[in-house]
Write a protein that holds these residues in place. Structure first.
Motif, PDB file in Angstrom:
ATOM      1  N   MET A 180     -35.470   5.661 -11.237  1.00 23.75           N
ATOM      2  CA  MET A 180     -35.587   4.140 -11.466  1.00 23.75           C
ATOM      3  C   MET A 180     -36.951   3.884 -11.942  1.00 23.75           C
ATOM      4  O   MET A 180     -37.843   4.387 -11.454  1.00 23.75           O
ATOM      5  N   SER A 181     -37.125   2.996 -12.689  1.00 20.83           N
ATOM      6  CA  SER A 181     -38.684   2.366 -13.049  1.00 20.83           C
ATOM      7  C   SER A 181     -39.146   1.615 -12.142  1.00 20.83           C
ATOM      8  O   SER A 181     -38.178   1.325 -11.016  1.00 20.83           O
ATOM      9  N   LEU A 182     -40.488   1.546 -11.977  1.00 18.58           N
ATOM     10  CA  LEU A 182     -40.964   0.612 -10.787  1.00 18.58           C
ATOM     11  C   LEU A 182     -40.777  -0.702 -10.844  1.00 18.58           C
ATOM     12  O   LEU A 182     -40.369  -1.417  -9.763  1.00 18.58           O
ATOM     13  N   LYS A 183     -40.356  -1.374 -11.974  1.00 14.75           N
ATOM     14  CA  LYS A 183     -39.837  -2.750 -12.050  1.00 14.75           C
ATOM     15  C   LYS A 183     -38.674  -2.670 -11.439  1.00 14.75           C
ATOM     16  O   LYS A 183     -38.296  -3.956 -10.458  1.00 14.75           O
ATOM     17  N   THR A 184     -37.826  -1.835 -11.446  1.00 14.91           N
ATOM     18  CA  THR A 184     -36.399  -2.016 -10.965  1.00 14.91           C
ATOM     19  C   THR A 184     -36.417  -1.678  -9.474  1.00 14.91           C
ATOM     20  O   THR A 184     -35.886  -2.170  -8.617  1.00 14.91           O
ATOM     21  N   GLN A 185     -37.295  -0.645  -9.047  1.00 10.10           N
ATOM     22  CA  GLN A 185     -37.636  -0.360  -7.682  1.00 10.10           C
ATOM     23  C   GLN A 185     -38.123  -1.580  -6.974  1.00 10.10           C
ATOM     24  O   GLN A 185     -37.528  -1.902  -5.646  1.00 10.10           O
ATOM     25  N   ALA A 186     -38.863  -2.549  -7.482  1.00 12.10           N
ATOM     26  CA  ALA A 186     -39.207  -3.760  -6.851  1.00 12.10           C
ATOM     27  C   ALA A 186     -38.109  -4.613  -6.399  1.00 12.10           C
ATOM     28  O   ALA A 186     -38.126  -5.162  -5.396  1.00 12.10           O
ATOM     29  N   LYS A 187     -37.270  -4.719  -7.465  1.00 11.91           N
ATOM     30  CA  LYS A 187     -35.981  -5.625  -7.321  1.00 11.91           C
ATOM     31  C   LYS A 187     -35.075  -5.106  -6.254  1.00 11.91           C
ATOM     32  O   LYS A 187     -34.483  -6.022  -5.603  1.00 11.91           O
ATOM     33  N   VAL A 188     -34.900  -3.677  -6.170  1.00 15.86           N
ATOM     34  CA  VAL A 188     -34.079  -3.147  -5.457  1.00 15.86           C
ATOM     35  C   VAL A 188     -34.620  -3.400  -3.984  1.00 15.86           C
ATOM     36  O   VAL A 188     -34.163  -3.719  -2.918  1.00 15.86           O
ATOM     37  N   LEU A 189     -36.040  -3.185  -3.715  1.00 16.04           N
ATOM     38  CA  LEU A 189     -36.582  -3.393  -2.548  1.00 16.04           C
ATOM     39  C   LEU A 189     -36.299  -4.690  -1.845  1.00 16.04           C
ATOM     40  O   LEU A 189     -36.019  -4.900  -0.850  1.00 16.04           O
ATOM     41  N   ARG A 190     -36.643  -5.635  -2.913  1.00 20.17           N
ATOM     42  CA  ARG A 190     -36.406  -6.929  -2.371  1.00 20.17           C
ATOM     43  C   ARG A 190     -34.880  -7.238  -2.081  1.00 20.17           C
ATOM     44  O   ARG A 190     -34.711  -8.089  -0.877  1.00 20.17           O
ATOM     45  N   ALA A 191     -33.761  -6.884  -2.754  1.00 19.50           N
ATOM     46  CA  ALA A 191     -32.505  -6.943  -2.315  1.00 19.50           C
ATOM     47  C   ALA A 191     -32.468  -6.275  -0.910  1.00 19.50           C
ATOM     48  O   ALA A 191     -31.423  -6.763  -0.235  1.00 19.50           O
ATOM     49  N   LEU A 192     -32.971  -5.028  -0.665  1.00 17.50           N
ATOM     50  CA  LEU A 192     -32.751  -4.578   0.519  1.00 17.50           C
ATOM     51  C   LEU A 192     -33.279  -5.226   1.793  1.00 17.50           C
ATOM     52  O   LEU A 192     -32.792  -5.533   2.634  1.00 17.50           O
ATOM     53  N   ASP A 193     -34.522  -5.649   1.510  1.00 14.46           N
ATOM     54  CA  ASP A 193     -35.232  -6.534   2.599  1.00 14.46           C
ATOM     55  C   ASP A 193     -34.803  -7.722   2.839  1.00 14.46           C
ATOM     56  O   ASP A 193     -34.457  -8.182   4.054  1.00 14.46           O
ATOM     57  N   GLU A 194     -34.086  -8.567   1.840  1.00 11.05           N
ATOM     58  CA  GLU A 194     -33.554 -10.017   2.018  1.00 11.05           C
ATOM     59  C   GLU A 194     -32.011  -9.960   2.207  1.00 11.05           C
ATOM     60  O   GLU A 194     -31.318 -10.899   2.480  1.00 11.05           O
ATOM     61  N   GLN A 195     -31.405  -8.591   1.747  1.00 13.03           N
ATOM     62  CA  GLN A 195     -29.734  -8.924   1.652  1.00 13.03           C
ATOM     63  C   GLN A 195     -29.354  -9.694   0.837  1.00 13.03           C
ATOM     64  O   GLN A 195     -28.421 -10.501   1.261  1.00 13.03           O
ATOM     65  N   ARG A 196     -29.897 -10.146  -0.275  1.00 20.68           N
ATOM     66  CA  ARG A 196     -29.587 -11.128  -0.972  1.00 20.68           C
ATOM     67  C   ARG A 196     -30.346 -10.761  -2.551  1.00 20.68           C
ATOM     68  O   ARG A 196     -31.214 -10.162  -2.625  1.00 20.68           O
ATOM     69  N   PHE A 197     -29.859 -11.266  -3.805  1.00 16.98           N
ATOM     70  CA  PHE A 197     -30.247 -10.944  -5.043  1.00 16.98           C
ATOM     71  C   PHE A 197     -30.027 -12.073  -5.700  1.00 16.98           C
ATOM     72  O   PHE A 197     -28.809 -13.011  -5.430  1.00 16.98           O
TER      73      PHE A 197
END
Length: 464
Positions: free
Chosen positions: A254-271
């Motif tokens: 995964m690119s760093l940009k995508t990693q950041a969005k996955v991290l946020r989705a995992l933390d917040e359980q939303r996207f």
């Protein structure tokens, strides 16, 4: 063919929905009463039901409950989408509790109706695929081998699968990371919910965000067009795995940009889907896998440390085949049985000398390479009742008392690898025709003189 039942007391709604959905290549059945709908669901395996909440002979929510009762003995009952012209929050909540897939309000939006129906059918299909895989696990030895590493791995799965902890699976390519992920899901409390897989290395960077999070109307020209095969909206893998398991294979790519969005989705359980300002809330267990050393990737600045710790709650390590060679006989016999059945072959045995050769090989491609070689051997030797060392590829056969090395060490160039394969193939054909060069040439589609020249070039003699 996907079978859909439309239940509505208004004939014009039934007819218009039927016409639209038939154009989308669904097989449609309609009903105008509760009694008719229940009888149809009792007799026919529908993938989805569009059910009006107001019916002349019963309440649609009561009909939903009754449908669940009459299909309770089925492993994969239909997904039910409720329709209402006077929808209330209370009705929607009750419908969800009774197992409805979604709730649509009249007047129906064509785009939303098609999207929800498509997603419901996908969910039904995913559940069927997962159940089929679970059945295969019960009929096959899923994690074959009695080596210490495999016993420890099975014990770890037994302890950790029932939890909701995120899992990170480490292992070389071909070692069986996907099998581990599917086994964890099948032994978890989410086993009857979707298992959705995404290979992060196979999706172009421009599209991986849409694959993960989906897109909505207005996302842009690259995200679908209207039409039966080009949805204008699409759910991403996170949403399709809601309630179940999302397997992110090759997460290290995964690119760093995508990693950041996955991290946020995992933390917040939303996207937020691409093109949408409305968040989607999820309850998805994430299992990730990689063949890279992520700690080394972190040091190089290629992987986010915070994402690593979010994913690495429960680490699994899949041992390479070279570290558990005592499992090779059991794996080999399993693959012989699998492909023997697939190709309509009687029971095929394997000699001790062949097993010895297989155990001497280094297996850089791991279990996947072993499986491919066994299939290849059966295809190239259709009459063999027993696999001997001579039937194995030259790469694997022992020569001069030594084991064959891994491909990268054995061949100095592509042409050398090609020559080894040609030599192996010609030897198999000569063996199949008992050394008759003429018949072997016919089988290979070569002139007899051409085959002789090939044999001379490859240092093959008939005696061999």
């Amino acid at each position: 063919m996907t079978h859909v039942l439309i239940v509505d007391d208004e004939a014009d709604i039934r007819e218009s929905l039927e016409a639209i959905l038939r154009e989308e290549e669904y097989s449609i059945t309609t009903a105008g009463t509760a009694a008719e709908a229940i009888e149809l669901v009792r007799d026919v395996d529908f993938q989805a039901v569009l059910l009006d909440i107001w019916l002349p002979d019963g309440d649609g929510l009561d009909v939903l409950e009754r449908m669940r009762e009459v299909t309770s003995n089925r492993s994969n009952p239909p997904e039910v989408i409720m329709i209402s012209g006077h929808g209330t929050i209370e009705a929607a909540v009750r419908a969800t509790k009774l197992g409805a897939y979604d709730f649509l309000e009249k007047p129906l939006s064509l785009d939303r109706t098609l999207l929800v129906l498509r997603n419901a059918v996908d969910a039904h299909r995913l559940r069927e695929d997962n159940q089929e895989f679970a059945r295969q696990l019960t009929t096959q030895q899923s994690l074959t081998g009695d080596s210490v590493p495999m016993k420890a791995l099975r014990q770890q799965i037994k302890l950790m699968a029932p939890t909701n902890g995120r899992v990170l699976i480490f292992g070389e390519s071909g070692a069986g990371k996907e099998l581990i992920a599917r086994t964890i899901h099948s032994e978890s409390q989410r086993a009857d919910r979707p298992f959705v897989e995404l290979n992060c290395a196979a999706i172009p960077e421009d599209f991986i965000e849409a694959e993960l999070f989906g897109f909505r109307h207005g996302a842009g020209p690259n995200y679908g067009t209207r039409g039966p095969n080009h949805p204008h909206e699409q759910r991403g893998t996170f949403e399709r795995a809601d309630g179940g398991t999302l397997f992110l294979d090759e997460v290290g790519d995964m690119s760093l940009k995508t990693q950041a969005k996955v991290l946020r989705a995992l933390d917040e359980q939303r996207f937020y889907p691409v093109g949408s300002s409305t968040p989607v809330y999820i309850d998805t267990r994430v299992i990730a896998a990689t063949n890279k050393d992520l700690e080394e990737e972190i040091a190089r600045g290629n992987f986010r440390e915070d994402l690593f710790y979010r994913l690495n709650v429960i680490p699994f390590f899949v041992p390479p085949l070279r570290d558990r060679k005592e499992d090779i006989p059991a794996l080999t016999r399993e693959f012989l049985a699998e492909f023997g059945q697939q190709y309509g072959r009687p029971r095929v045995d394997i000699s001790d000398s062949a097993l010895t050769s297989l155990k001497q090989y280094n297996w850089p491609g791991n279990v996947r390479e072993l499986r491919n070689i066994i299939e290849r051997v059966l295809i190239l030797n259709p009459k063999a009742q027993r696999i001997d060392a001579k039937h194995l590829p030259m790469l694997v056969q022992r020569t001069d008392g030594r084991s064959a090395n891994a491909p990268r060490e054995e061949f100095s160039s592509l042409s050398a690898a090609r020559e080894a394969y040609e030599r192996d193939y010609i030897l198999k054909e000569l063996d199949r025709h008992n050394g008759n060069v003429t018949r072997a040439a016919e089988s290979l589609g070569l002139e007899r003189s051409h085959l002789y020249r090939k044999m001379k070039t490859l240092s093959i003699n008939v005696g061999e």
